[in-house]
Design an enzyme around this catalytic site. Structure first.
Site, PDB file in Angstrom:
ATOM      1  CG  ASP A 174      11.316  52.652 -28.184  1.00  0.00           C
ATOM      2  OD1 ASP A 174      11.542  53.113 -29.323  1.00  0.00           O
ATOM      3  OD2 ASP A 174      11.337  53.339 -27.143  1.00  0.00           O
ATOM      4  CE  LYS A 199      13.606  61.511 -29.161  1.00  0.00           C
ATOM      5  NZ  LYS A 199      13.524  60.342 -28.302  1.00  0.00           N
TER       6      LYS A 199
HETATM    7  C1  LIG Z   1      12.733  59.946 -27.201  1.00  0.00           C
HETATM    8  C2  LIG Z   1      12.431  58.533 -26.949  1.00  0.00           C
HETATM    9  C3  LIG Z   1      11.223  58.152 -26.381  1.00  0.00           C
HETATM   10  C4  LIG Z   1      10.187  59.154 -25.905  1.00  0.00           C
HETATM   11  O1  LIG Z   1       9.655  59.879 -26.963  1.00  0.00           O
HETATM   12  P1  LIG Z   1       9.129  61.410 -26.839  1.00  0.00           P
HETATM   13  O2  LIG Z   1       8.715  61.714 -28.224  1.00  0.00           O
HETATM   14  O3  LIG Z   1      10.285  62.222 -26.360  1.00  0.00           O
HETATM   15  O4  LIG Z   1       8.015  61.418 -25.865  1.00  0.00           O
HETATM   16  C5  LIG Z   1      10.999  56.794 -26.196  1.00  0.00           C
HETATM   17  N1  LIG Z   1      11.907  55.869 -26.567  1.00  0.00           N
HETATM   18  C6  LIG Z   1      13.095  56.215 -27.110  1.00  0.00           C
HETATM   19  C7  LIG Z   1      14.056  55.148 -27.482  1.00  0.00           C
HETATM   20  C8  LIG Z   1      13.391  57.554 -27.330  1.00  0.00           C
HETATM   21  O5  LIG Z   1      14.570  57.882 -27.851  1.00  0.00           O
END
Ligand SMILES: *Cc1c(COP(=O)(O)O)cnc(C)c1O
Length: 382
Positions: A174, A199
């Site tokens: 991630d 983000k």
């Molecule tokens: C926000 C986030 C997610 C999930 O993403 P969404 O777009 O809100 O579904 C997963 N991993 C991390 C590190 C995040 O900050």
């Protein structure tokens, strides 16, 4: 041989040739569900927008270029992207994931996939030896988050890839907190990189979207088929917004990182601060690895107030004016969050505290405002 283009050039141009229909310089929003066949079976490669859409394709090609991938796929949210990776697994398989995982990912694993007989181990993956001893015959996927949320711990992607590559275990990273500008997990040896596009990639807090990217043709095929079967795709309007956002990703990240560095240093010397989590500090456990695998140390800073109750922590947050209290991160505006009661509320308190996510912990997503104003804002809240 032609030299590979720089990041900023790719951010602005990759996947985005002038529109073939009109030569519009910006990729149009192809707001269409279906496409006309000239003759049954004779079409231009587009049949139905769940399967393919030109605006989405431009974004997918752009993200693939930024992550040095062969193929990227976009999803209706970051969680839909994580969900699609889990659908590669079968009952009986085991996943080893970072201990201080994004709360939503933890919930998806525990509440959905445990029911389908997939098991999960949560391990501090900043320690490769702990991972080595956790691996079993059932382990099929390692899920890492680096820097992690909210403690910004660093995992050594290349070392983990080395450990699992020969064992037929997939490594997924991630990369939301770093963004592709700071870090490319596929280059370090990961099999799949995942983003919450909501983000830094989107960058303006106006879109929910996710993405996966891979170098492997066979993984790309499997993931495409999951995307197409399950249908968690983003709409073309959102894809357009993200294409627009990404054009300034490199510029935004430079300022996010510079501002975060100043704030981390300001907090570090403040008498009312117990601890500051930011991988740029030489004494930070992950510093050396971060220096090697990241271009800079990111726009996130977490810190713990000294001798504060939860109420005093909340009061401090509510005194902030520029740092707005909100979930999420990675937008141009600064935000602050309280992980114990917000993103990590679903992690049992005992488990949370064991990981160091105390009630006094505040997480900042440092925006791109003027640094003097941001520091002034923190100063007046103390
Ligand atoms: C926000 C986030 C997610 C999930 O993403 P969404 O777009 O809100 O579904 C997963 N991993 C991390 C590190 C995040 O900050």
């Amino acid at each position: 041989m032609e030299k590979e283009q720089g990041f900023g050039t790719k951010a602005i141009h990759a996947g985005q040739a002038a529109d073939p229909a009109t030569s519009a310089i910006m990729t149009p929003i192809y707001q269409t569900s279906t496409y006309v066949h000239e003759y049954p079976g004779k079409h231009k490669g587009y049949e139905y927008s769940r399967s393919e859409n030109p605006t989405r394709l431009a974004l997918e090609q752009n993200i693939a270029a930024l992550e040095c991938a062969e193929k990227a796929l976009c999803f209706s949210s970051g969680m839909a992207a994580v969900d699609s990776v889990l659908k590669l697994l079968e009952p009986g398989d085991e996943v080893i994931a970072s201990a201080d995982l994004y709360g939503g990912t933890y919930r998806l694993f525990k509440q959905q996939y445990e029911r389908y007989k997939i098991s999960f181990k949560f391990v501090d993956l900043s320690d490769v030896d702990l991972l080595r001893s956790a691996i079993s015959k059932q382990t099929k996927l390692i899920w890492i988050e680096t820097p992690s949320n909210p403690l910004l711990k660093i995992s050594d992607i290349a070392a983990i890839a080395d450990l699992v590559n020969s064992r037929n275990i997939l490594l997924a990273a991630d990369n939301t907190f770093a963004s592709p500008y700071l870090q490319n997990p596929l280059v370090e040896g990961a099999d799949i990189v995942m983003h919450s596009v909501s983000k830094y990639l989107g960058g303006h807090s106006d879109v929910i979207m996710g993405a996966l990217a891979t170098k492997s043709e066979s993984l790309a095929k499997q993931l495409y088929s999951i995307q197409n079967n399950s249908g968690a795709i983003p709409g073309p309007q959102d894809c357009y917004l993200v294409l627009r956002g990404i054009k300034t990703l490199h510029l935004r990240m430079e300022r996010h990182c510079a501002n975060a560095e100043s704030i981390a240093k300001f907090l570090k010397q403040h008498p009312q601060v117990e601890a500051v989590y930011w991988p740029g500090f030489v004494e930070d456990d992950g510093h050396e690895i971060a220096k090697r695998q990241m271009r800079a140390f990111g726009g996130m800073v977490s810190f713990q107030l000294r001798n504060a109750s939860q109420k005093e922590t909340f009061d401090f947050m509510s005194k902030l004016r520029l740092f707005t209290i909100a979930q999420s991160l990675g937008g141009v505006e600064s935000l602050c969050a309280h992980p114990a009661s917000m993103s990590h509320a679903s992690v049992p308190k005992e488990e949370r505290e064991r990981q160091g996510i105390k009630d006094q912990l505040i997480r900042l997503s440092v925006g791109v405002e003027d640094i003097d104003d941001l520091i002034q804002d923190l100063e007046q809240a103390f």
